[in-house]
Design an enzyme around this catalytic site. Structure first.
Site, short mmCIF file in Angstrom:
data_model
loop_
_atom_site.label_atom_id
_atom_site.label_comp_id
_atom_site.label_asym_id
_atom_site.label_seq_id
_atom_site.Cartn_x
_atom_site.Cartn_y
_atom_site.Cartn_z
N LYS A 1 69.45 47.62 57.63
CA LYS A 1 70.14 48.79 57.11
C LYS A 1 71.48 48.90 57.82
O LYS A 1 71.74 48.17 58.76
CB LYS A 1 69.31 50.04 57.34
CG LYS A 1 68.03 50.03 56.50
CD LYS A 1 67.20 51.29 56.70
CE LYS A 1 67.93 52.58 56.48
NZ LYS A 1 68.55 52.70 55.17
N SER B 1 71.01 57.75 53.28
CA SER B 1 72.45 57.61 53.01
C SER B 1 72.71 56.35 52.20
O SER B 1 71.89 55.45 52.16
CB SER B 1 73.22 57.56 54.33
OG SER B 1 73.09 58.78 55.01
N GLY B 2 73.89 56.32 51.58
CA GLY B 2 74.22 55.18 50.73
C GLY B 2 74.15 55.60 49.26
O GLY B 2 73.74 56.72 48.94
N THR B 3 74.56 54.69 48.39
CA THR B 3 74.67 55.05 46.97
C THR B 3 73.30 55.34 46.34
O THR B 3 73.18 56.27 45.54
CB THR B 3 75.37 53.92 46.19
OG1 THR B 3 74.69 52.70 46.44
CG2 THR B 3 76.81 53.77 46.61
N THR B 4 72.30 54.57 46.70
CA THR B 4 70.97 54.81 46.13
C THR B 4 70.48 56.20 46.52
O THR B 4 69.96 56.96 45.69
CB THR B 4 69.96 53.75 46.64
OG1 THR B 4 70.56 52.46 46.50
CG2 THR B 4 68.67 53.80 45.87
N GLY C 1 67.67 54.11 51.33
CA GLY C 1 67.91 52.79 50.76
C GLY C 1 67.80 51.73 51.83
O GLY C 1 67.39 51.99 52.96
N GLU D 1 69.83 57.23 60.58
CA GLU D 1 68.72 56.84 59.69
C GLU D 1 67.49 56.44 60.49
O GLU D 1 66.36 56.77 60.14
CB GLU D 1 69.15 55.68 58.79
CG GLU D 1 70.15 56.10 57.72
CD GLU D 1 70.72 54.93 56.95
OE1 GLU D 1 70.60 53.78 57.42
OE2 GLU D 1 71.28 55.15 55.87
N GLY E 1 74.61 49.15 56.03
CA GLY E 1 75.76 48.80 55.19
C GLY E 1 76.71 49.97 55.03
O GLY E 1 77.92 49.81 54.97
N ASP F 1 69.65 47.53 52.87
CA ASP F 1 70.57 46.46 52.46
C ASP F 1 69.84 45.17 52.14
O ASP F 1 70.21 44.45 51.23
CB ASP F 1 71.60 46.21 53.56
CG ASP F 1 72.49 47.42 53.76
OD1 ASP F 1 73.10 47.86 52.78
OD2 ASP F 1 72.52 47.95 54.88
#
Ligand code: 5RP
Length: 269
Positions: A101, A33-36, A89, A110, A103, A91
């Site tokens: 992690k 999860s997250g933008t990456t 991803g 996760e 963020g 942080d």
């Protein structure tokens, strides 16, 4: 979807490289999860359209929705059991491969997915590499019931570790607290540098209302961008698979899952 900024281009490049290097037909994979991770999932969707056969287990509802929308076949973790690989991803990561992690508020799922995976690959950029963890407030997922009591335990713990008057904020604010996919709160703790993340993580886990320790020790090291040779990695840890510098100075780190599995699973090929 095409990336606009150089950072997004770099994120996409990292995902493309991770798929090319680690993903094989027939794999069961954890989707971060997250933008990456979102860029990685976009690329994965393209590969699936081209015939790649994989089954994904998402680490958040938003990842599940995106993967579904892009046509990536999904399964419940309960039904697939062990995963071959997770791509996610992070942080922050320090020189010992310890990551923070959370963020994007998905740390619990996760962690569960990473622990069910034989291998985890973290996609990080240089801005996330720190000499000491604690650049950003430490996110701690807590059960809403009695959360003030949990907060009290946290304050006591932080003071035992030598911190005083640490600001602890409920993510989203008290009026509209963010609720994680598991129905919990996130407490962002402004610790600053964390001298003993392993010791802290151990103690955090002993607080009843804390559902996930946010610092995670992965069997990985990061490679300084100018030292791309695998030899640097081998000095510290045979499980590292370092791919070198990518567009926009993104690097990829291959790590073991967080489940304490036997490291022979993770020997670099
Ligand atoms: C979510 C996470 C993310 O992997 C982490 O926040 C990195 O996000 P991004 O790729 O947007 O920088 O741990 O809980």
């Amino acid at each position: 979807m095409e990336p606009d900024s150089s950072q997004d281009k770099a994120k996409r490049a990292a995902g493309v490289q991770a798929i090319a290097t680690y993903l094989k037909n027939g794999m069961k994979i954890g989707l971060g999860s997250g933008t990456t991770s979102r860029w990685f999932i976009h690329t994965l969707g393209d590969r699936v359209k081209q015939g790649l056969e994989v089954i994904g287990a998402p680490t958040s509802n938003s990842t599940r929705d995106l993967a579904r929308q892009l046509g990536v076949p999904l399964a419940d973790l309960n039904d697939v059991g062990e995963l071959d690989l997770t791509i996610d991803g992070a942080d922050e990561i320090d020189a010992n491969g310890r990551m923070i992690k959370g963020g994007a508020a998905n740390l619990l799922w996760e962690k569960i997915i990473a622990c069910a995976s034989m291998k985890m690959v973290a996609l990080v950029d240089e801005s996330k590499v720190v000499s000491k963890l604690g650049k950003f407030p430490l996110p701690i997922e807590v059960i809403p019931f009695g959360w003030r009591t949990t907060e009290g335990h946290l304050k006591k713990l932080f003071s035992d570790f030598g911190w005083t008057d640490i600001p602890i904020k409920v993510r989203g604010g008290l009026q509209t607290p963010l609720i994680t996919d598991s129905g919990h709160y996130l407490l962002d703790c402004e610790l600053g540098e964390i001298g003993d993340p392993d010791g802290l993580a151990l103690k955090l886990n002993q607080i009843p209302g804390v559902v996930h320790r946010p610092t995670e020790r992965y069997d990985a090291v990061w490679c300084p961008p100018l030292r791309l040779a695998g030899s640097y990695a081998r000095l510290r840890n045979p499980v590292l698979e370092h791919l070198g510098r990518l567009e926009g100075s993104w690097i990829i780190i291959g790590t073991s899952g967080g489940g304490g599995r036997d490291s022979e699973f993770f020997q670099a090929s």
